[in-house]
Design an enzyme around this catalytic site. Structure first.
Site, PDB file in Angstrom:
ATOM      1  N   ASP A 129       2.968  49.594 -54.187  1.00  0.00           N
ATOM      2  CA  ASP A 129       1.536  49.327 -54.051  1.00  0.00           C
ATOM      3  C   ASP A 129       0.880  48.987 -55.387  1.00  0.00           C
ATOM      4  OD1 ASP A 129       1.760  50.096 -51.285  1.00  0.00           O
ATOM      5  OD2 ASP A 129       1.808  52.170 -51.994  1.00  0.00           O
TER       6      ASP A 129
ATOM      7  N   LYS B  14       1.822  43.823 -56.024  1.00  0.00           N
ATOM      8  CA  LYS B  14       2.844  42.775 -56.162  1.00  0.00           C
ATOM      9  C   LYS B  14       2.490  41.550 -55.325  1.00  0.00           C
ATOM     10  CE  LYS B  14       6.160  45.541 -54.792  1.00  0.00           C
ATOM     11  NZ  LYS B  14       5.415  46.812 -54.745  1.00  0.00           N
TER      12      LYS B  14
ATOM     13  N   GLY C 237       4.154  45.688 -47.247  1.00  0.00           N
ATOM     14  CA  GLY C 237       3.048  45.015 -46.561  1.00  0.00           C
ATOM     15  C   GLY C 237       1.923  44.703 -47.506  1.00  0.00           C
ATOM     16  N   HIS C 238       1.336  43.541 -47.335  1.00  0.00           N
ATOM     17  CA  HIS C 238       0.128  43.241 -48.089  1.00  0.00           C
ATOM     18  C   HIS C 238      -0.707  42.220 -47.336  1.00  0.00           C
ATOM     19  CE1 HIS C 238       3.160  40.388 -49.696  1.00  0.00           C
ATOM     20  NE2 HIS C 238       2.169  39.545 -49.530  1.00  0.00           N
TER      21      HIS C 238
ATOM     22  N   GLN D 209       8.648  47.460 -52.440  1.00  0.00           N
ATOM     23  CA  GLN D 209       8.676  48.826 -52.971  1.00  0.00           C
ATOM     24  C   GLN D 209       8.729  48.775 -54.506  1.00  0.00           C
ATOM     25  OE1 GLN D 209      11.162  48.349 -50.117  1.00  0.00           O
ATOM     26  NE2 GLN D 209       9.255  48.519 -49.021  1.00  0.00           N
TER      27      GLN D 209
HETATM   28  P1  IMP Z   1      11.075  54.202 -46.087  1.00  0.00           P
HETATM   29  O1  IMP Z   1      11.200  53.006 -46.971  1.00  0.00           O
HETATM   30  O2  IMP Z   1      10.222  53.964 -44.877  1.00  0.00           O
HETATM   31  O3  IMP Z   1      12.400  54.807 -45.751  1.00  0.00           O
HETATM   32  O4  IMP Z   1      10.281  55.328 -46.924  1.00  0.00           O
HETATM   33  C1  IMP Z   1      10.877  55.967 -48.058  1.00  0.00           C
HETATM   34  C2  IMP Z   1       9.839  56.220 -49.146  1.00  0.00           C
HETATM   35  O5  IMP Z   1       9.419  54.984 -49.690  1.00  0.00           O
HETATM   36  C3  IMP Z   1       8.564  56.923 -48.649  1.00  0.00           C
HETATM   37  O6  IMP Z   1       8.082  57.770 -49.676  1.00  0.00           O
HETATM   38  C4  IMP Z   1       7.603  55.774 -48.443  1.00  0.00           C
HETATM   39  O7  IMP Z   1       6.255  56.184 -48.539  1.00  0.00           O
HETATM   40  C5  IMP Z   1       7.997  54.878 -49.602  1.00  0.00           C
HETATM   41  N1  IMP Z   1       7.683  53.465 -49.370  1.00  0.00           N
HETATM   42  C6  IMP Z   1       8.360  52.578 -48.604  1.00  0.00           C
HETATM   43  N2  IMP Z   1       7.786  51.377 -48.653  1.00  0.00           N
HETATM   44  C7  IMP Z   1       6.723  51.478 -49.474  1.00  0.00           C
HETATM   45  C8  IMP Z   1       5.753  50.546 -49.958  1.00  0.00           C
HETATM   46  O8  IMP Z   1       5.741  49.348 -49.649  1.00  0.00           O
HETATM   47  N3  IMP Z   1       4.820  51.064 -50.807  1.00  0.00           N
HETATM   48  C9  IMP Z   1       4.828  52.347 -51.211  1.00  0.00           C
HETATM   49  N4  IMP Z   1       5.708  53.244 -50.789  1.00  0.00           N
HETATM   50  C10 IMP Z   1       6.661  52.817 -49.936  1.00  0.00           C
END
Ligand code: IMP
Length: 426
Positions: free
Chosen positions: A13, A16, A40-41, A223
């Protein structure tokens, strides 16, 4: 040299999406190389507003080819919905390419993501519950289903049968949840296959051919460094390699095709989900950052945890990604603060760390060591050159550059495309 990788340097977040969107038109290809619809954005172009999770925002540009690489995981329901949303805005999706080797998120991955989190209780990761982790688990366990499998009904049924033999046992016996039949999933997924078929391609081959004739490629990370499964705050991470090396593996190009690595860092810090966060603020300053910065997730709608900028994290990101440039985002949000703290080191167990502590437990109770800088006390959202910024804001940026050992080439001072200072990016 043809390749630039864009990565998050913190916990995601960082903005990007805006930076990718700013740079996209200077590239011939924009490629996602990991993750799925956990990212997502929102992209705004004139009157068009798109909430994108999977499709690179470069879809909005006529002359840029957006690609989803083999390192990504794709929920076909979400992809088809997203394509529909893009079409409804009058934008063509014809040039989109999807790797036949990307893995497919299945309904049981979503169930298992939620069930596993519930079982972890207070130790839960705080995932986005989009089935990302369980899909990557199956990829590594070699019982995953790839996009190319989805396109061949015979193979799809066969692979599904093998996967379900195990998944149904886990769903029923471990979690007491309903199971799936091959038929049930085929009914749902085979129509998706037909929607996706026109876009499926050999992304790696197409990219390598393009690079050979001098095309420019932007590899768009999702991420961030601290969510990377190898280099992040494990186990509170996602299940893919979000760092720059992931671009090579997740798109199928050699690392020597990449000559620039742009790290995106927010001018303060946020995190969603669980895990350590040494500079987290639970006071009025944290509330101000959350409110002024609009810190709510685009994908999950969850409130983000907020804190001061942590230079130790960004210095670490500079190393593990080989950053050549930094983009500093949301500098305008700090205008609300009278004094701004920057974490330059941690203290844990009587030791001062200038780098990430070697053990997870030390990082969990690390206390930030701060330097305090003066705020600038005025609105900077109309600044368009670095010289337009008040002296204190310039000094803040210079201080962060010095701490990271990487030049800040882009500064953003608001959500609009125009609210950007190109400091040294060519
Ligand atoms: P997962 O990717 O859904 O398995 O989540 C694993 C961890 O990554 C969690 O702490 C989520 O909140 C974090 N996470 C996954 N995608 C994002 C993102 O796009 N932005 C911020 N945190 C993310």
């Amino acid at each position: 040299m043809p390749g630039t990788v864009l990565v998050g340097t913190q916990w995601g977040d960082e903005g990007k999406g805006k930076v990718t969107d700013l740079l996209a038109e200077n590239y011939d290809y924009v490629v996602r190389f990991q993750g799925g619809n956990n990212a997502g954005h929102t992209v705004i172009h004139g009157n068009t507003e798109l909430a994108l999770h999977l499709v690179p925002s470069a879809i909005m540009y006529d002359d840029v080819i957006p690609m989803i690489g083999n390192g990504c995981v794709i929920d076909p329901r979400v992809l088809v919905e997203e394509l529909g949303q893009i079409h409804s805005q009058g934008i063509s999706t014809d040039k989109l390419r999807i790797s036949s080797n990307a893995h497919v998120i299945m309904p049981y991955h979503l169930d298992l993501d939620g069930a596993s989190e519930a079982r972890l209780g207070k130790n839960q990761i705080g995932t986005t519950k989009r089935g990302i982790g369980p899909c990557y688990q199956d990829k590594v366990a070699r019982i995953g289903i790839r996009v190319q499998d989805l396109l061949d009904e015979h193979i799809f049924r066969e692979k599904l049968q093998t996967a379900l033999a195990e998944k149904n046992d886990i769903l029923r016996k471990v979690y007491g949840m309903p199971t799936y039949s091959v038929e049930q999933i085929c009914e749902l997924y085979l129509p998706y296959a037909e929607r996706i078929r026109p876009y499926v391609a050999d992304v790696s081959r197409e990219l390598n051919e393009a690079i050979r004739i001098g095309k420019q490629v932007l590899f768009e990370g999702a991420q961030a460094t601290q969510l990377d499964v190898d280099h992040g705050t494990y186990p509170f991470v996602t299940s893919s390699n979000c760092t720059a090396g992931g671009a090579s593996v997740g798109a199928g190009v050699g690392p020597n095709r990449i000559d620039r690595v742009l790290g995106v860092a927010k001018a303060y810090l946020t995190r969603v989900g669980s895990g350590p966060f040494p500079t987290e603020l639970s006071d009025a300053v944290g509330e101000t950052l959350a409110r002024t910065g609009g810190e709510v997730g685009v994908t999950t709608g969850r409130a983000r945890r907020c804190g001061y900028y942590d230079a130790v994290l960004v210095r670490y990101a500079a190393d593990v990604n080989g950053l050549t440039d930094l983009a500093l985002t949301k500098l305008d949000v700090l205008s609300a603060l009278e004094r701004i703290k920057v974490c330059t080191a941690y203290r844990a167990d009587g030791t001062t760390y200038k780098t990430i502590p070697p053990s997870q437990s030390a990082f969990h109770h690390a206390e930030p060591v701060y330097e305090t800088l003066p705020g600038w006390g005025c609105d900077i959202s109309e600044c368009r050159t670095f010289a337009d910024l008040p002296r204190e804001a310039q000094e803040y940026v210079h201080f962060l550059e010095e701490l990271a050992g990487v030049p800040v080439s882009i500064v953003t001072v608001g959500p609009e495309r125009s609210q950007t200072i190109m400091k040294g990016w060519r």
